[in-house]
Design a protein around this motif. Structure first.
Motif, mmCIF file in Angstrom:
data_model
loop_
_atom_site.group_PDB
_atom_site.id
_atom_site.type_symbol
_atom_site.label_atom_id
_atom_site.label_comp_id
_atom_site.label_asym_id
_atom_site.label_seq_id
_atom_site.Cartn_x
_atom_site.Cartn_y
_atom_site.Cartn_z
ATOM 1 N N HIS A 186 -36.038 1.982 -6.890
ATOM 2 C CA HIS A 186 -35.499 2.489 -5.621
ATOM 3 C C HIS A 186 -36.897 2.613 -4.967
ATOM 4 C CE1 HIS A 186 -32.945 4.173 -2.942
ATOM 5 N NE2 HIS A 186 -33.620 5.373 -2.982
ATOM 6 N N VAL A 187 -38.034 3.020 -5.248
ATOM 7 C CA VAL A 187 -39.306 3.050 -4.368
ATOM 8 C C VAL A 187 -39.475 1.827 -3.937
ATOM 9 C CG1 VAL A 187 -41.763 3.599 -5.022
ATOM 10 C CG2 VAL A 187 -40.137 5.174 -5.955
ATOM 11 N N GLU A 188 -39.755 0.700 -4.633
ATOM 12 C CA GLU A 188 -40.208 -0.559 -4.432
ATOM 13 C C GLU A 188 -39.171 -0.897 -2.974
ATOM 14 O OE1 GLU A 188 -39.871 -3.333 -7.389
ATOM 15 O OE2 GLU A 188 -41.718 -2.158 -8.353
ATOM 16 N N ASP A 189 -37.747 -0.885 -3.208
ATOM 17 C CA ASP A 189 -36.987 -0.969 -2.107
ATOM 18 C C ASP A 189 -37.175 -0.180 -0.646
ATOM 19 O OD1 ASP A 189 -35.699 -2.846 -3.663
ATOM 20 O OD2 ASP A 189 -34.166 -1.519 -4.259
ATOM 21 N N LYS A 190 -37.321 0.989 -1.027
ATOM 22 C CA LYS A 190 -37.612 2.216 0.224
ATOM 23 C C LYS A 190 -38.769 1.624 0.799
ATOM 24 C CE LYS A 190 -35.594 4.928 1.446
ATOM 25 N NZ LYS A 190 -34.550 5.084 2.424
ATOM 26 N N LEU A 191 -40.082 1.247 0.161
ATOM 27 C CA LEU A 191 -41.214 0.990 0.818
ATOM 28 C C LEU A 191 -41.413 -0.283 1.196
ATOM 29 C CD1 LEU A 191 -43.419 3.105 -1.621
ATOM 30 C CD2 LEU A 191 -42.415 3.644 0.743
ATOM 31 N N ALA A 192 -40.397 -1.317 1.170
ATOM 32 C CA ALA A 192 -40.483 -2.513 1.760
ATOM 33 C C ALA A 192 -40.965 -2.721 2.975
ATOM 34 C CB ALA A 192 -39.170 -3.248 1.440
ATOM 35 N N LYS A 193 -40.778 -1.916 3.939
ATOM 36 C CA LYS A 193 -41.143 -2.075 5.258
ATOM 37 C C LYS A 193 -42.682 -1.551 5.772
ATOM 38 C CE LYS A 193 -36.477 -1.128 7.394
ATOM 39 N NZ LYS A 193 -35.825 -0.048 8.056
ATOM 40 N N VAL A 194 -42.987 -1.004 4.627
ATOM 41 C CA VAL A 194 -44.428 -0.626 4.743
ATOM 42 C C VAL A 194 -45.566 -1.725 5.155
ATOM 43 C CG1 VAL A 194 -46.725 0.007 3.762
ATOM 44 C CG2 VAL A 194 -44.211 1.414 3.512
ATOM 45 N N PRO A 195 -45.418 -2.992 4.585
ATOM 46 C CA PRO A 195 -46.399 -4.080 4.956
ATOM 47 C C PRO A 195 -46.318 -4.501 6.507
ATOM 48 C CG PRO A 195 -45.339 -4.383 2.656
ATOM 49 C CD PRO A 195 -44.883 -3.118 3.408
ATOM 50 N N GLN A 196 -45.039 -4.342 6.847
ATOM 51 C CA GLN A 196 -44.838 -4.710 8.390
ATOM 52 C C GLN A 196 -45.649 -3.881 9.388
ATOM 53 O OE1 GLN A 196 -40.409 -5.023 9.186
ATOM 54 N NE2 GLN A 196 -40.108 -5.794 7.091
ATOM 55 N N LEU A 197 -45.705 -2.601 8.977
ATOM 56 C CA LEU A 197 -46.279 -1.369 9.772
ATOM 57 C C LEU A 197 -47.845 -1.551 9.479
ATOM 58 C CD1 LEU A 197 -43.480 1.229 9.696
ATOM 59 C CD2 LEU A 197 -43.865 -0.406 11.751
ATOM 60 N N ALA A 198 -48.138 -1.836 8.384
ATOM 61 C CA ALA A 198 -49.537 -1.647 7.811
ATOM 62 C C ALA A 198 -49.920 -2.788 7.179
ATOM 63 C CB ALA A 198 -49.759 -0.443 7.022
ATOM 64 N N PRO A 199 -50.129 -3.998 7.801
ATOM 65 C CA PRO A 199 -50.366 -5.354 6.988
ATOM 66 C C PRO A 199 -51.497 -5.472 6.191
ATOM 67 C CG PRO A 199 -50.535 -5.485 9.313
ATOM 68 C CD PRO A 199 -50.007 -4.105 9.199
#
Length: 204
Positions: free
Chosen positions: A19-32
């Motif tokens: 679940h952590v991996e799913d929730k943090l999937a957007k992080v690379p988009q905001l912090a590449p």
């Protein structure tokens, strides 16, 4: 990007890790350029604190300032959702700040901290701590636990200190004032008001 998950006083089940991996999937988009996300899950055994017994802390290790968010709830999944919402908002603010910089809007440089590995079981201190080290000691025979951590300090402006305070979600931030070279603290007052305290080692 690596995601490191540790538990304090609790085991972290595989279902929660996914679940952590799913929730943090957007992080690379905001912090590449983010290199790592540290996820700390802690359990509060005190039954009087059952409504906030599960705490989740998220820390993004990037080339810029450390960005952190934490939240507590009666369930670790709910705490993760709350912490993730805070983290993504702070990452968006950091991204917008970088865009302003690229558009030649003058913004002072931010502090760049080295990577600090999380310490699941800090050792008892045997001497002065080095930057990044953590220690926890009890106050005599009392249940009071004192956690000590040393950060490498790069002189910065008050504006930078306020920015970093907001990014880690704290009510205060300790720094070296670049203008005066004094140890200083910025802190949150009521509303959008802030305060600054400086120490003068040569004062009488």
């Amino acid at each position: 990007m690596e995601i490191a998950i540790v538990g304090r006083n609790t085991d972290v089940p595989e279902r929660f890790r996914r679940h952590v991996e799913d929730k943090l999937a957007k992080v690379p988009q905001l912090a590449p350029t983010a290199q790592r996300i540290d996820v700390e899950v802690a359990h509060e055994p005190n039954p009087r604190m059952s409504d906030v017994r599960e705490r989740v802390e998220l820390t993004v290790r990037d080339k810029g300032p450390v960005i952190r968010a934490e939240a507590s709830a009666d369930d670790s999944f709910a705490a993760l959702d709350l912490a993730t919402t805070k983290l993504l908002e702070r990452l968006r603010r950091a991204r917008d700040r970088r865009k302003d910089h690229r558009n030649n809007i003058p913004i002072p440089p931010v502090d760049v901290r080295p990577y600090e590995a999380p310490a699941e079981e800090p050792a008892e201190p045997t001497g002065p701590l080095a930057p990044g080290e953590v220690s926890e000691t009890t106050l005599g025979d009392s249940p009071v636990v004192i956690r000590q951590k040393v950060h490498a300090a790069t002189p910065m402006s008050i504006d930078d200190a306020l920015y970093e305070m907001e990014m880690v979600g704290h009510d205060f931030f300790l720094f070296i004032n670049a203008e005066t070279s004094r140890p200083s603290v910025v802190y949150r007052r009521r509303g959008w008001s802030y305060g600054v305290i400086e120490l003068d080692a040569n004062g009488t």
